[in-house]
Motif scaffolding. Structure first.
Motif, short mmCIF file in Angstrom:
data_model
loop_
_atom_site.label_atom_id
_atom_site.label_comp_id
_atom_site.label_asym_id
_atom_site.label_seq_id
_atom_site.Cartn_x
_atom_site.Cartn_y
_atom_site.Cartn_z
N GLN A 145 0.83 -1.21 0.00
CA GLN A 145 0.00 0.00 0.00
C GLN A 145 0.87 1.26 0.00
O GLN A 145 0.60 2.21 -0.75
N LEU A 146 1.89 1.29 0.85
CA LEU A 146 2.74 2.47 0.95
C LEU A 146 3.54 2.69 -0.33
O LEU A 146 3.80 3.83 -0.71
N ALA A 147 3.93 1.59 -0.99
CA ALA A 147 4.77 1.70 -2.18
C ALA A 147 3.98 2.07 -3.43
O ALA A 147 4.49 2.76 -4.32
N ARG A 148 2.73 1.62 -3.53
CA ARG A 148 2.00 1.73 -4.78
C ARG A 148 0.94 2.83 -4.81
O ARG A 148 0.59 3.32 -5.88
N ILE A 149 0.40 3.21 -3.65
CA ILE A 149 -0.65 4.23 -3.63
C ILE A 149 0.01 5.59 -3.43
O ILE A 149 0.42 5.95 -2.32
N ARG A 150 0.11 6.34 -4.52
CA ARG A 150 0.76 7.65 -4.50
C ARG A 150 -0.13 8.68 -5.19
O ARG A 150 -0.62 8.41 -6.29
N PHE A 151 -0.28 9.83 -4.57
CA PHE A 151 -1.14 10.87 -5.15
C PHE A 151 -0.36 12.06 -5.69
O PHE A 151 -0.96 12.92 -6.34
N ALA A 152 0.93 12.10 -5.49
CA ALA A 152 1.71 13.21 -6.04
C ALA A 152 1.53 13.37 -7.55
O ALA A 152 1.41 14.50 -8.04
N PRO A 153 1.45 12.28 -8.34
CA PRO A 153 1.29 12.47 -9.79
C PRO A 153 -0.05 13.02 -10.23
O PRO A 153 -0.17 13.45 -11.38
N VAL A 154 -1.07 12.99 -9.38
CA VAL A 154 -2.39 13.43 -9.83
C VAL A 154 -2.77 14.81 -9.29
O VAL A 154 -3.83 15.33 -9.65
N ILE A 155 -1.94 15.39 -8.46
CA ILE A 155 -2.25 16.72 -7.92
C ILE A 155 -1.60 17.77 -8.82
O ILE A 155 -0.38 17.85 -8.91
N PRO A 156 -2.39 18.59 -9.50
CA PRO A 156 -1.82 19.59 -10.42
C PRO A 156 -0.95 20.61 -9.69
O PRO A 156 -1.17 20.92 -8.51
N ASP A 157 0.04 21.15 -10.41
CA ASP A 157 0.92 22.16 -9.82
C ASP A 157 0.17 23.44 -9.48
O ASP A 157 0.59 24.19 -8.61
N ALA A 158 -0.95 23.68 -10.19
CA ALA A 158 -1.66 24.94 -10.03
C ALA A 158 -2.55 24.99 -8.79
O ALA A 158 -3.13 26.03 -8.49
N VAL A 159 -2.69 23.90 -8.06
CA VAL A 159 -3.56 23.92 -6.88
C VAL A 159 -2.97 24.85 -5.82
O VAL A 159 -1.75 25.06 -5.77
N ASP A 160 -3.83 25.35 -4.97
CA ASP A 160 -3.39 26.23 -3.88
C ASP A 160 -2.56 25.40 -2.89
O ASP A 160 -3.09 24.49 -2.26
N PRO A 161 -1.27 25.70 -2.74
CA PRO A 161 -0.44 24.89 -1.84
C PRO A 161 -0.83 25.01 -0.38
O PRO A 161 -0.43 24.17 0.43
N LEU A 162 -1.60 26.04 -0.05
CA LEU A 162 -2.03 26.23 1.34
C LEU A 162 -3.43 25.71 1.60
O LEU A 162 -3.93 25.85 2.72
N ASP A 163 -4.05 25.12 0.59
CA ASP A 163 -5.35 24.49 0.81
C ASP A 163 -5.18 23.39 1.86
O ASP A 163 -4.26 22.56 1.76
N PRO A 164 -6.01 23.35 2.90
CA PRO A 164 -5.83 22.37 3.98
C PRO A 164 -5.76 20.92 3.49
O PRO A 164 -4.96 20.12 4.00
N PHE A 165 -6.58 20.58 2.49
CA PHE A 165 -6.56 19.20 1.99
C PHE A 165 -5.25 18.91 1.27
O PHE A 165 -4.69 17.82 1.42
N VAL A 166 -4.75 19.87 0.50
CA VAL A 166 -3.47 19.69 -0.20
C VAL A 166 -2.33 19.56 0.80
O VAL A 166 -1.46 18.69 0.65
N VAL A 167 -2.33 20.40 1.81
CA VAL A 167 -1.29 20.33 2.84
C VAL A 167 -1.32 18.96 3.52
O VAL A 167 -0.27 18.32 3.72
N ALA A 168 -2.52 18.49 3.86
CA ALA A 168 -2.65 17.19 4.52
C ALA A 168 -2.19 16.06 3.62
O ALA A 168 -1.47 15.15 4.05
N LEU A 169 -2.57 16.12 2.35
CA LEU A 169 -2.21 15.06 1.41
C LEU A 169 -0.70 14.99 1.22
O LEU A 169 -0.12 13.89 1.21
N ARG A 170 -0.06 16.13 1.09
CA ARG A 170 1.40 16.13 0.90
C ARG A 170 2.12 15.68 2.17
O ARG A 170 3.15 15.00 2.10
N ARG A 171 1.57 16.03 3.31
CA ARG A 171 2.17 15.56 4.56
C ARG A 171 2.05 14.04 4.67
O ARG A 171 2.99 13.36 5.08
N ILE A 172 0.90 13.52 4.29
CA ILE A 172 0.69 12.07 4.33
C ILE A 172 1.65 11.38 3.36
O ILE A 172 2.23 10.33 3.69
#
Length: 224
Positions: A145-172
């Protein structure tokens, strides 16, 4: 970097089977998010998958709390447990939840193979605390699960980096990378009588299972 190259660069225990996740699935999901934004439906889909998979891994590692003695491996397992609980808590607090009742139903259908696999690993008696084979299978599935489930490739660069969900997802994602390295060390060092060839086969089988689930999920994420 092309997502096919990014995927090929993922470091994990060597696989025998062919990677099932097609790079185009990442691109299609990313394009959908670029078009529509991080809507409540998109956030709910992502949160359903992550919380579902992390609940299984957290449940597996939770048995360490009830053991009388704590060695280095058990302390590592407790660390994994704590991090998975934190990830679930972050998702619950930061996700803009959709009111569409069809999303939980479809999400549960997609992750059902993983839920069933965790259920078999955790099934008492005796469970992973006393069954070395179940303990190994739990580490192997958590690793997959840790090796294969990755969301970095599907999050566009243009999203607000301070959006709480984006911050949480990148931290995870960052915590997942740290946990993956620990999971690999535990897999390589845990005492087991299972032959090496069989262990590698099980690891590959779980990775293929996760690839199949995540491929379905990416198609769902890209759909209307």
């Amino acid at each position: 970097m092309p997502w096919s190259a990014w995927i090929a660069g993922i470091k994990c225990i060597p696989r025998r089977a062919t990677i099932m996740i097609e790079p185009i699935l990442y691109d299609q999901a990313r394009e959908r998010i670029e078009s529509d934004g991080l809507t409540a439906d998109v956030q709910t889909k992502i949160a359903l998958l992550l919380s579902g998979t992390k609940t299984g891994n957290a449940a597996y590692h939770s048995w360490v709390q009830w053991m009388a003695r704590l060695d280095a491996a058990q302390q590592s397992a407790f660390t994994q447990y704590s991090r998975e609980l934190e990830a679930i808590s972050l998702l619950l607090r930061t996700t803009s939840w959709s009111i569409n009742p069809a999303l939980p139903l479809r999400g549960n259908q997609i992750i059902s193979p993983l839920a069933m696999a965790w259920g078999q690993i955790l099934l008492p008696p005796p469970g992973p605390a006393l069954n070395p084979d179940a303990a190994f299978r739990g580490l192997a599935l958590g690793h997959a699960q840790l090796a294969r489930i990755r969301f970095a490739p599907v999050i566009p660069d243009a999203v607000d980096p301070l959006d709480p969900f984006v911050v949480a997802l990148r931290r995870i994602e960052q915590e997942n990378a740290r946990m993956l390295q620990l999971q690999i060390r535990l897999l390589k060092s845990m005492p087991t009588e299972t032959p090496l060839e069989e262990r590698e086969s099980r690891i590959a089988a779980y990775q293929d299972m996760v690839d199949g689930v995540f491929s379905q999920f990416l198609s769902w994420l890209a759909a209307n």
